[in-house]
Design a protein around this motif. Structure first.
Motif, mmCIF file in Angstrom:
data_model
loop_
_atom_site.group_PDB
_atom_site.id
_atom_site.type_symbol
_atom_site.label_atom_id
_atom_site.label_comp_id
_atom_site.label_asym_id
_atom_site.label_seq_id
_atom_site.Cartn_x
_atom_site.Cartn_y
_atom_site.Cartn_z
ATOM 1 N N PRO A 48 -33.762 3.535 3.254
ATOM 2 C CA PRO A 48 -33.362 4.406 4.375
ATOM 3 C C PRO A 48 -32.766 5.316 3.622
ATOM 4 O O PRO A 48 -32.067 4.975 2.530
ATOM 5 C CB PRO A 48 -32.561 3.267 5.257
ATOM 6 N N ARG A 49 -32.695 6.571 4.164
ATOM 7 C CA ARG A 49 -31.846 7.705 3.780
ATOM 8 C C ARG A 49 -30.413 7.358 4.079
ATOM 9 O O ARG A 49 -30.047 6.748 5.162
ATOM 10 C CB ARG A 49 -32.112 9.052 4.467
ATOM 11 N N LYS A 50 -29.290 7.689 3.219
ATOM 12 C CA LYS A 50 -27.931 7.531 3.356
ATOM 13 C C LYS A 50 -27.398 8.008 4.640
ATOM 14 O O LYS A 50 -26.652 7.452 5.428
ATOM 15 C CB LYS A 50 -27.110 7.875 2.151
ATOM 16 N N ASP A 51 -27.927 9.441 5.008
ATOM 17 C CA ASP A 51 -27.242 10.018 6.146
ATOM 18 C C ASP A 51 -28.610 10.643 6.826
ATOM 19 O O ASP A 51 -29.340 11.624 6.657
ATOM 20 C CB ASP A 51 -26.743 11.044 5.986
ATOM 21 N N PRO A 52 -28.939 9.455 7.874
ATOM 22 C CA PRO A 52 -30.620 10.129 8.534
ATOM 23 C C PRO A 52 -30.490 11.504 9.448
ATOM 24 O O PRO A 52 -31.529 11.894 9.613
ATOM 25 C CB PRO A 52 -30.608 8.951 9.679
#
Length: 177
Positions: A48-52
């Motif tokens: 998952p991306r750190k900051d969606p």
């Protein structure tokens, strides 16, 4: 009759086992890497991306609309920074990842699903279906009917207003996986 059914199930089970044992390595599920191995790019992409809400990496530079198929999200990126981001509901037909440009716009029309839509911003065509962003006048963002050929990427009306103002003819649209 029960004997035939049991025999048929045994044959099917044997064939399934045989097929799974002979899957070419290129089609087999990826195996976990050894602890000392460096993670592959594919593995990193699945994390998952750190900051969606941050603009996806690999979406280019400059003023652009970024549309993530997997995240069902759009980012409006200005000259210096992110202007706005919001969720969208994809259509049944999606464009391939790549760079496009806005080719046409319509203020208010009836969508291919019969719903009245506004602020239509078209940027691609797939299988003779126009792909574009739009907002339903009634504010709905429901999933499209499976099996229909629609190209409207729906958003809330306020987000449609922002898209309409931002994405004029010739604006860059980057579609990412």
């Amino acid at each position: 009759m029960a004997g035939l059914t049991a025999a048929a199930l045994a044959v099917v089970a044997f064939l399934a086992y045989q097929a799974s044992a002979n899957v070419p390595e290129s089609l087999a599920k990826p195996r976990a890497a050894a602890p000392s191995a460096r993670p592959s790019e594919a593995a990193a992409a699945e994390e998952p991306r750190k900051d969606p809400l941050a603009v996806p990496t690999g979406s280019g530079t400059g003023v652009r609309v970024v549309y993530s198929l997997g995240e069902r999200r759009v980012w409006l990126v200005g000259a210096e920074q992110l202007t706005q981001t919001f969720p969208v509901m994809p259509s049944t037909i999606s464009p391939k990842p790549g760079t496009y440009e806005v080719t046409s716009r319509s203020g208010r029309i009836e969508g291919s699903d019969g719903v009245e839509i506004e602020h239509v911003v078209r940027f691609a065509t797939v299988d003779d279906v126009s792909i574009g962003f739009s907002a339903a006048v009634d504010g709905s963002m429901s999933s499209p009917v499976p099996g229909t050929k629609t190209g409207g990427v729906r958003m809330k009306r306020a987000d449609g207003d922002a898209m309409w103002t931002f994405a004029t003819i010739g604006s860059k649209v980057v579609v990412v996986p």
